[in-house]
Structure formats: structure tokens, C-alpha cells
Design an enzyme around this catalytic site. Structure first.
Site, short mmCIF file in Angstrom:
data_model
loop_
_atom_site.label_atom_id
_atom_site.label_comp_id
_atom_site.label_asym_id
_atom_site.label_seq_id
_atom_site.Cartn_x
_atom_site.Cartn_y
_atom_site.Cartn_z
N ASP A 91 5.24 55.69 18.33
CA ASP A 91 5.36 55.31 19.62
C ASP A 91 6.56 56.06 20.25
O ASP A 91 7.22 56.78 19.64
CB ASP A 91 5.38 53.80 20.16
N SER A 92 6.77 55.92 21.55
CA SER A 92 7.54 56.71 22.23
C SER A 92 9.18 56.10 22.03
O SER A 92 10.34 56.73 22.33
CB SER A 92 7.65 56.78 23.47
N GLY A 93 9.01 54.83 21.74
CA GLY A 93 10.44 54.04 21.70
C GLY A 93 10.67 53.35 22.94
O GLY A 93 11.58 52.50 22.95
N GLY A 94 10.01 53.55 23.96
CA GLY A 94 10.35 53.11 25.25
C GLY A 94 9.80 51.70 25.25
O GLY A 94 10.78 50.87 26.06
N PHE A 95 8.77 51.27 24.90
CA PHE A 95 8.30 50.02 24.99
C PHE A 95 9.37 48.64 24.39
O PHE A 95 9.63 47.83 24.84
CB PHE A 95 7.09 49.72 24.38
N ASP A 145 6.90 56.49 28.35
CA ASP A 145 6.30 56.00 29.73
C ASP A 145 7.50 55.05 30.37
O ASP A 145 8.09 54.52 29.60
CB ASP A 145 5.07 55.56 29.51
N GLN A 191 -0.86 54.38 33.00
CA GLN A 191 -0.15 53.23 33.45
C GLN A 191 -0.69 52.74 34.68
O GLN A 191 -1.95 53.32 35.15
CB GLN A 191 1.41 53.39 33.60
N GLY A 220 0.45 49.21 29.11
CA GLY A 220 0.62 48.38 30.12
C GLY A 220 -0.33 47.24 30.32
O GLY A 220 -0.25 46.26 31.14
N ASP A 270 -3.86 49.24 17.75
CA ASP A 270 -2.84 48.73 16.74
C ASP A 270 -2.19 47.20 17.17
O ASP A 270 -2.34 46.92 18.18
CB ASP A 270 -1.63 49.54 16.75
N CYS A 308 -15.55 39.61 0.55
CA CYS A 308 -14.26 40.41 0.91
C CYS A 308 -14.01 41.42 -0.27
O CYS A 308 -13.60 41.02 -1.37
CB CYS A 308 -13.21 39.63 1.49
N CYS A 310 -11.05 43.19 -0.64
CA CYS A 310 -9.67 42.98 -0.80
C CYS A 310 -9.17 42.81 -2.20
O CYS A 310 -9.73 42.07 -3.07
CB CYS A 310 -8.89 42.42 0.23
N CYS A 313 -9.29 38.77 -2.51
CA CYS A 313 -10.39 38.43 -2.80
C CYS A 313 -11.31 38.59 -4.09
O CYS A 313 -11.98 37.87 -4.74
CB CYS A 313 -11.15 38.19 -1.50
N HIS A 339 -5.28 41.14 2.37
CA HIS A 339 -6.47 40.82 2.69
C HIS A 339 -6.83 40.99 4.31
O HIS A 339 -7.82 41.54 4.75
CB HIS A 339 -6.64 39.01 2.45
ZN LIG Z 1 -10.00 39.36 1.15
#
Ligand SMILES: [Zn+2]
Ligand SMILES: [Zn+2]
Lengths: 416, 569
Positions: A91-95, A145, A191, A220, A270, A308, A310, A313, A339
Site C-alpha cells: 500500500d502507499s503508507g497513507g492509510f 491518496d 475515492q 475509502g 485484502d 478442508c 489445510c 485439518c 486454516h
Molecule cells: Zn482447515
């Protein structure tokens, strides 16, 4: 970047795309786990790769403070530093600057803040944000931004939107002149708050700059706004953004949000939620989150989810031993993090498969029916999916509908 | 039910000197599926049943993990304990290794032992009773009866069970009378564990701390047949008293008498039922440090304050004087490789707990030592406190003595052993997961070759992770430190077998080569272990939230929440 849409849902706006970056292919739609400080909580980069993750996120604000640019540049970039040779987004770091630093002042030049180390006034300009991201070396980098809370109203929202467009121009210039364009790709951030006309103006301005940007993020949002407003903004943006650019919805992580956004045409998302919630003992499942701290799991010898794939599991790690370990031993947190990362990847992977197979609307119906069960569907999900031709109530007209966010939780005091 | 059998081969059964041996755990008739542990070797510690910081997939790729000990006390929060409920669950009716399954250990690779207590925990406890041991759980002190312990071992079926021992954890120093009582109780509790036949069920479980001894409290119960008791290791009781230590050894060897003759048949002595001996150094050291400085006339020739290690060795030899030398000796509570070497040289110990090395991973230390010492012998520390600012730009692998096979900085010299751990020798997974329309046929990317070793994680990276509270630092260090300690023991065995070969047909204890290498090691590596002390302080400084379990200090720093203070210069 090579971005190829390879399938589209016949009903919704969902699509499957192949995104080829300097560190390989990532199939979209995808969820990006967040490695804020260059590590997914408790795991190694090798483990992440074994889980089938091909794109993660690092936070520029944090990496700039620690380990700092000198270390990153001498390491040969963030990929080498953390042993990750798949795709990476920063990310830009701004947030974070705005949300973590009390004294940040936004000027036309950039964001002025007090250094957390020295207290010295420090300026983060759009050019500098891009330069920092060039040193970090992520495959996808974000414009700086002007971030305002989604609950902000009035002229500040318009000012921030317009400034974000001007800053995009400065980011594009900086990026074009860097010689990094072959390996790094700049994304713009749309935005405009919750105001459809501001969003529209921002979209027009940023689409006009499409030659300088590889993809678009929808910014935003996820700041506490009404979910019914949230999805309408996502839809407005996704509908208008160019077909041939990836669309990234920032800060989205709940399964219902992910699937609604995918149906509206979003390709990437994300959130820290799946990894953070694991540390508090919560496992995500197709039946909703399980809080393994609850004593009802103490004698439960079945795994979180038998189907699952993973490591947790597939090893048949029981809910009972997880109950015994979580919040006491890091190994318990690791088991749930593994998981939860896979759960998110499975939700998106099944979406890709369903879109390709032409069964995405059915996938939505069955996912939501199982996930919400008798608890009732969140009204905003029903509305959002209706807007793209899928009726969650089809075949069950008497199903319960609940107002509010509808976030599913296994206990009253949610601690995500 | 269980077909496992444990054996210890000791070609040269030295009583008090260096010994090369092999522990073999045979599973069923198939010898190929045996677990073989060469000694001297290590035993890994667990916390709440898990190897600290290692997820199960990391446990599987950590070759140093062969013998794993599980202190059972954390499961005694519940009655019956959850692993017992699990073992009795219908789904485990034909599972010969239910505890392996529950805790995620691989019965084809891991020898799993259980002890009632964490053997290095010397916190003060209420006094034990004649037939009740105090144990520590998260919910406070619990009492455990010897019959309960026997039942748990027979139901859970670990590969080895450590007998209960009456180790006082009240106000040291202990009187001769207290130590005599401790010896008598420990022998009686061993007899309870060795008694074959049915056990009254449900178990007579004490509910309160002041409960009556089990024999008195238990009404007649229907007895239930259980699998046989797994191989038993017994702690050599007697603490700081030479006579008490000798008395305990004697009680193991004396012919059984009275009701024990029939109850323990066909055993003729308690020792016949014992597969090995354990020596818990932590309570012994705690009791020694509480002794008045002047040695009592009956104590060993060396006073504890003059030369504590020689004093401990004398005490341990007193226990071993009469016992058969052919059984494995397991030592817990060592705190340095130097101490390990001396116990090998002077006592003849075979297996050592890795807890100190695992603890080093908790506090940010990457171990960096090897035996025999290679290269120049300038004094150095046994590891690196990666909190230290000097590692900020150090892109080398964790260990110089046991380098990574593939680093971004320098390549190891040909022929040098390399570190096989998940941090120093990461490899692409043999099979990664796919989630839907992302297989190689779609992406056009072939699977990576799992034999390819990737660049090692670096000191600079872990330095960063430690200062940002990232738990991944400890996962990498835990895997590495176990590997370094494992390689250290491999080096010890190498020198011992070389010296045994060198002294034609001679016993290993003559080995001048081993003594020479031990001296070289002591000159090369600072025995004060200052790096651990320093790291512990840094660890506390970076995050002082403590006391609520291992995870609590890590959860404070979530994503996007604040930043740690700058490096202390
Ligand atoms: Zn799992
Ligand atoms: Zn290593």
C-alpha cells in the site's frame, strides 16, 4: 503486468482472470493475506507458498519504519528480505499514517506527520511514497491518496477526492521516470466517499489516466459505513471501471463481503481479519466462525472441517486440542492461521471454479444457505446480489432476513 | 494391543564415562518401521502438548524431533483429562497410539513419553501426600494419585511413561527425614505403576487438595482390563543426600517382599520393571543452592559451592553405583552444552532435554556452535542474540558453525555439515495446495522442485521480526536451535566412535580424543552463556506483557497497531 479475463459469469459481474506479474501468475478473484511487517503471523514464507497463496500484502508505513529502507535495499528488496518469491503488493503508507499517527496534517504537497522515532516533522509526498515502494520492490504498488474516513461528510470528502486525482498524476510521473515500470505496477485508488456523484467524477478522472495505471482499487470504504451503502459504492465503481484492468477492493475479508464483491465484479481483496482472528482462537468455516476458546469445543474430537485441505485439518487436529492450545501457545495460533488462510483461499478458489463452470449463482446460493443457516440472510447481501441477478431467497421465500451487517460470530463480544 | 517394544543397545556398558548407544523402539513385527535414537542424543520439550512455536507441518520437517516428552499436568485441568477421553473415544478403539494422534506426532517417527510434571519447573508447591502428587495446571494446583497416573499411562499408551517421583518443592533445604520419606514414596509409587492387572474404574480421583489417600477413599470398584503399562523410566530420587540416593537405588534392587511379590509378579525387583532412569537436574540444583554453605560430613567429597558440577556428578554416581549400567539415562534440566559434555564424560548420561535450546528460541537467540570445534578457537558465544542492533544488516544465515546450504551472503565450505532446519534449508513444499482453477495447467507454471534448497532466512530478517513482535521469529529459531543441538550430539557421537575405533578394542571411557575435544570446546565457547542472559533482558524490554501464557505477549502487537521502540544501541 499481463491481465487476461478468461471467463465471465453469465448472470453476475463476476469474472476469472489470469494476472501475470514479475513473480508469477495469480489467478483472480483472489484474497490477499496481509503480512504487515513482512511476515504472516507466526508462519514462514515457505508455509504460505505451500498453502497455495500466490499474492500477499506488505504495509509500506510499517516497513519504512522497520526494518527501514536501508535494510530493505541492502537485502535486495522485500521479496528477498522475507524469502517470498511470489507476488507482493504494497500500500502507499497513507492509510496507516492517518490512522496511526495523531499529528498527521494533509497539505497539497503531501502528508506531514511526526516521526514515531524522533518526533521530527516528516513529509510523505506522493513521489516519496512511490520511491519507497520502488525500494521495497512489490509487484503491485499503490498511489498515495488523501484518505478520509468513510463517515466523513461535507467538503472535505470532495477535497480529498480531487487531491487524490492530483496525487495520482504525481505518482504516475514518478513511476514513469523510475525505470521500474517493467517489474512494478501502479494502481490508482478511487475515492469520493459515499457520495455517488463524487465517486462518478473520481472514476471519470482516473479512467482518463488509464494509460498510466495497471489497475484500480476502490478506497475509502470499510470504515464503519452502512453495508447497504458499501455495496452500492462497490457496484458503482466496478460497473464503470475498465474491463481490462484488475479491480481491488481494499480492507475486505469476511466471506460474505468477499463473495458479494466478487459478484459485483471485484477481483482482489485484502484484510487482516483472518489472521488476526486466528490469534484470538477463531476458525473460519463454511458454517460460520467457530470460537475455539468456548468450552463446548473442549471434548470435540473432530477437526475444524473434515473436508478442508489445510495442514491443520488434513492432520485431523481436533477441536479439543485446539481448545487446549489457543490463546496459550503460539502453535495453537499457527494451526488456526494456517486454516484461516486456506479457508479464504478456498472461498475464492471455489468462486473461480464456479464462474468457469457457469455455476457461480448456484455457488452463491449454496454458500449463503449453509453459512447463514437459520440465522437469516443479511438484508444487504440479498439486495446486493439481487442487483446482479441472483436472488438468495429463490426457492425459499419465507427465509429469514436480518438487518445490519449480518456478520456471523460465535459469541456476543466479537473480538476480531 | 500395542506391539511396540523399547530396547537399548550399549556395546560397551561403561558405568561412569562416555557411552555410545542406540535406543530402538520397534513398532510391531516390521523392523523397518522402528524408531532409532542414537545416544548421546536429545529429547524435545513440549508445552501444553505442543513443541513450542512449531506448527504440525514444521514438526514433521524437523528431523531433530525424535523423542518428545509431554508433561501431562496441563491436561489435568479437566477430569478425566482430555487425552484420556480421546483415547477412550470409540473412534480410537483400534488405535494403538491415541496420544500420538491427539497431539499430532507421527508414530513412525516420534518416540513419545509422558511425565506428570514439567521436570524443570521448580516453583514452590504444596507438599505431596503419601499417595498424592501436586501438579501445576492453568487452573492452579491439582493432586494426582499414583493409581490415576498408572491408568492414564495405560489408556493413553505413550511409548514411555516417567514414574511419579516425590520431589519436594516446598521450603528447601530438606531434612534427612524428608528425603527418606521421599525415597520411600517414590519406590511405592513406582510399584503402583508397575502393577499389572485391572485397575478399579472409574478411577478414585481426589477432588480436593486435602483428599484422603486413594486406598482409603476408594470404595470397591469394578475393575477394568487395560492395555499393559508402557515402558517405565524412573527418576533417581534422593536429591542432595548421598545416603538417600543410595537407599533409593537399593530399594529398586532389593527383592520384592510381602504383597508386592504377587502384585508385581513376575517381577523379582522393581528394577526389573524399569526400562531407564531419569535425572531431573532442576530440582536438584534448586535444593543444592538452598543448602548451607558448609558441606555436611556425610556429603560428597566436593562441596556444592566449590564445584557444583563435580558435586552433582558425585551425587548422580552415588545413585548409579549399584544399578545396572545397561539402561538408558535421561537427564532433564541441563542449561548449556558444556554441562551436557561434562555429564557425558563424568556420569555417562545418554539422553538430554533440549529445553534450554528451545528456551533460547523464545528469547531470540540463534544457536551457533558445533562439536568438535572447527576452525580458529577464539573465545565466542554459543549463539547470537538477534535482538542486538549489530544484526540489523547481517544477511548471513543463523549459524557459522553449522551454516545454511544456500545463503544470499556466502557459500559454506565444501564438506562442512550444513543446517537442515526449516530456516536454514527451506525447500519448496513437495505438494502445494490448489484452490480452484489455479493448477499448473491453468497458470502455466510448473510445480517447483522440492529437492531445491532455497536461500536461508537471515539474521537481519529475524532481527526485524523480533523487534516487531512477529511470532515467525520464534518458529524459525525453534526449528534451528533443535537442529543445532541435534548436530552437536551427532558430533559427540562421531568423536566417541572415532576414539573407540582408535583405541583398539578398548573401552570408550579411555577415550583421550573425546576429553581433548571437550577441552577445546570449553576454550572456544564461553561457558557463562551470557548471550542468553542478554537476550532474555532484550526480550523483556521489547515486550513486558508476561505471565498469561506464551501467546499473550505476542497478541498485543497486531497488524497496524503501533510500532516497537527503536533499537537500543
Ligand atoms: Zn482447515
Ligand atoms: Zn538452521
Amino acid at each position: 503486468m499481463r491481465f487476461e479475463v478468461i471467463a465471465k459469469c453469465h448472470t453476475t459481474k463476476a469474472r476469472v482472470a489470469r494476472m501475470t506479474l514479475a513473480h508469477g501468475v495469480t489467478m483472480l478473484p483472489t484474497f490477499m493475506p496481509v503480512a504487515t511487517q513482512a511476515a504472516i503471523k507466526g508462519l514462514t514464507s515457505n508455509q504460505m507458498e505451500a498453502l497455495g497463496v500466490t499474492l500477499i500484502l506488505n504495509n509500506t508505513y510499517h516497513l519504512n519504519l522497520r526494518p527501514g529502507l536501508e535494510v530493505l535495499s541492502k537485502a535486495g528488496g522485500a521479496h528477498k528480505f522475507q524469502g517470498w518469491d511470489r507476488n507482493l503488493l504494497t500500500d502507499s503508507g497513507g492509510f496507516q499514517l492517518v490512522s496511526l499517527s495523531k499529528f498527521t496534517v494533509i497539505t497539497e504537497e503531501g502528508a506531514l506527520f511526526a516521526s514515531p522515532f524522533t518526533g521530527e516533522p516528516t513529509m510523505l509526498t506522493p513521489e516519496e511514497s512511490i520511491s519507497i515502494q520502488h525500494i521495497i520492490g512489490a509487484d503491485i504498488i499503490m498511489q498515495l491518496d488523501d484518505v478520509v474516513s468513510s463517515l466523513t461528510t461535507g467538503s472535505r470528502v470532495e477535497e480529498a477526492m480531487e487531491r487524490s486525482v492530483r496525487w495520482l498524476d504525481r505518482c504516475i510521473v514518478q513511476h514513469e521516470s523510475s525505470g521500474k515500470k517493467d517489474n512494478q505496477n501502479l494502481f490508482a485508488i478511487v475515492q469520493g466517499g459515499l457520495d455517488p456523484s463524487l465517486r462518478d467524477r473520481c472514476l471519470d478522472a482516473m479512467i482518463a489516466r488509464r494509460d498510466g495505471v495497471a489497475g484500480y482499487a476502490i478506497g475509502g470504504l470499510s470504515g464503519g459505513e452502512e453495508k447497504d451503502v458499501f455495496w452500492r459504492v462497490i457496484k458503482q465503481c466496478a460497473d464503470k471501471l475498465p474491463e481490462d484492468r484488475p479491480r481491488y477492493s481494499m480492507g475486505i475479508g469476511f466471506a460474505e463481503d468477499l463473495l458479494v464483491c466478487v459478484a459485483l465484479g471485484v477481483d482482489m481483496a485484502d484484510c487482516v481479519f483472518p489472521t488476526r482472528t486466528a490469534r484470538f482462537g477463531v476458525a473460519l468455516t463454511n458454517d460460520g466462525p467457530l470460537n475455539l476458546k468456548l468450552s463446548k469445543h473442549a471434548k470435540e474430537f473432530k477437526p475444524i472441517d473434515e473436508s478442508c485441505p489445510c495442514p491443520t485439518c488434513s492432520d485431523m487436529t481436533s477441536r479439543a486440542i485446539l481448545h487446549h492450545l489457543v490463546t496459550h501457545e503460539t502453535a495453537g495460533a499457527h494451526a488456526l492461521t494456517l486454516h484461516n488462510v486456506v479457508f479464504q483461499a478456498q472461498v475464492m478458489g471455489r468462486a473461480r471454479e464456479a464462474i468457469i463452470a457457469g455455476t457461480f449463482p448456484d455457488y452463491l446460493l449454496s454458500f449463503f444457505a449453509r453459512y447463514y443457516g437459520d440465522a437469516g440472510y443479511p438484508e444487504w447481501c440479498v439486495n446486493a446480489l439481487r442487483s446482479v441477478g441472483v436472488d438468495l431467497l429463490e426457492g425459499s421465500p419465507n427465509a429469514k432476513i436480518v438487518a445490519g451487517s449480518g456478520t456471523k460470530w460465535e459469541y456476543a463480544s466479537a473480538n476480531p | 494391543m500395542s506391539q511396540s517394544s523399547l530396547s537399548f543397545a550399549l556395546p560397551s556398558p561403561v558405568r561412569y564415562g562416555p557411552r555410545l548407544g542406540t535406543i530402538t523402539l520397534r513398532r510391531g513385527a516390521d523392523t523397518a518401521s522402528s524408531i532409532i535414537i542414537a545416544t548421546p542424543g536429545l529429547l524435545a520439550s513440549t508445552s501444553r502438548g505442543a513443541v513450542p512455536h512449531l506448527s504440525r507441518d514444521h514438526v514433521r520437517i524437523t528431523d531433530a524431533l525424535r523423542w518428545v516428552n509431554v508433561p501431562f499436568e496441563t491436561f489435568l485441568e479437566q477430569t478425566p483429562p482430555i487425552p484420556i477421553l480421546h483415547a477412550q473415544h470409540p473412534s480410537n478403539a483400534s488405535n494403538p497410539h491415541p496420544l500420538h494422534t491427539f497431539l499430532g506426532f507421527d508414530e513412525s517417527r516420534h518416540l513419545l513419553s509422558i511425565s506428570a510434571r514439567e521436570p524443570t519447573d521448580t516453583r514452590e508447591m504444596p507438599p505431596n501426600g503419601n499417595a498424592l502428587v501436586c501438579v501445576h495446571s492453568l487452573r492452579g494446583v491439582r493432586k494426582l494419585a499414583p493409581a490415576e497416573w498408572a491408568a492414564y499411562a495405560r489408556i493413553a499408551q505413550p511409548d514411555v511413561v516417567l514414574a511419579l517421583s516425590d520431589t519436594p518443592c516446598t521450603d528447601a533445604p530438606y531434612s534427612q527425614k524428608r528425603l527418606t520419606k521421599s525415597v520411600e514414596r517414590s519406590a511405592a509409587w513406582l510399584a503402583t505403576l508397575l502393577r499389572p492387572g485391572p485397575i478399579p474404574m472409574p478411577l478414585p480421583i481426589p477432588k480436593k487438595l486435602k483428599a484422603q489417600p486413594v486406598a482409603a477413599a476408594a470404595p470397591a470398584q469394578p475393575a477394568v482390563a487395560l492395555p499393559p503399562t508402557p515402558p517405565v523410566f524412573v527418576h533417581l530420587a534422593g536429591l542432595t543426600s548421598l545416603p538417600a540416593r543410595k537407599a533409593f537405588a537399593a530399594s529398586l534392587l532389593e527383592p520384592l517382599y510381602g504383597p508386592h511379590i504377587t502384585a508385581l509378579a513376575p517381577l523379582k525387583t522393581l528394577d526389573e520393571g524399569v526400562a531407564g532412569y531419569t535425572i531431573d537436574l532442576a530440582p536438584l540444583k534448586a535444593a543444592l543452592s538452598a543448602l548451607p554453605d558448609t558441606p555436611s560430613p556425610s556429603a560428597a567429597a566436593v562441596s556444592p559451592s566449590e564445584d557444583p558440577e563435580a558435586h552433582i556428578a558425585a551425587l548422580l554416581r552415588a545413585s548409579l553405583t549399584a544399578l545396572p549400567p545397561s539402561k538408558p539415562r535421561l537427564v532433564t534440566g541441563t542449561t548449556s552444552p558444556h554441562e551436557v559434555l561434562r555429564l557425558i564424560a563424568t556420569v555417562g548420561a545418554d539422553v538430554f532435554d533440549a529445553r534450554w535450546a528451545q528456551r533460547a528460541a523464545d528469547v531470540g537467540v540463534a544457536l551457533d556452535f558445533a562439536f568438535p570445534v572447527r576452525g580458529e578457537r577464539t573465545p565466542r558465544e554459543i549463539g547470537h542474540n538477534l535482538y542486538d542492533v549489530r544484526y540489523r544488516l547481517d544477511f548471513g544465515c543463523f549459524s557459522d558453525a553449522l551454516p545454511a546450504p544456500h545463503t544470499t551472503a556466502t557459500a559454506p565450505e565444501a564438506g562442512t555439515p550444513t543446517c537442515p532446519c526449516a530456516a536454514c534449508a527451506p525447500r519448496p513444499p513437495p505438494a502445494r495446495l490448489y484452490h480452484g482453477h489455479d493448477a499448473p495447467s491453468v497458470s502455466g507454471e510448473p510445480e517447483k522442485d522440492p529437492a531445491r534448497v532455497l536461500p536461508a532466512y537471515t539474521r537481519a530478517y529475524v532481527h526485524h521480526l523480533l523487534h516487531t513482535h512477529e511470532m515467525s521469529a520464534h518458529a524459525l529459531l525453534a526449528a534451528h536451535n533443535l537442529a543445532v543441538l541435534d548436530a552437536f550430539f551427532a558430533g559427540v557421537r562421531g568423536v566417541l566412535s572415532a576414539s573407540a575405533a582408535g583405541v583398539e578394542g578398548g573401552p570408550v571411557e579411555d577415550a583421550g580424543l573425546f576429553a581433548k575435544e571437550v577441552r577445546a570446546f570449553e576454550e572456544a565457547y564461553d561457558p557463562r552463556m551470557g548471550v542468553l542472559v542478554e537476550a532474555e533482558a532484550a526480550w523483556r524490554a521489547v515486550d513486558t506483557a508476561r505471565g498469561k501464557g506464551r501467546l499473550s505477549r505476542e497478541t498485543g502487537a497486531g497488524e497496524g497497531e503501533g510500532v516497537a521502540p527503536a533499537d537500543a544501541a
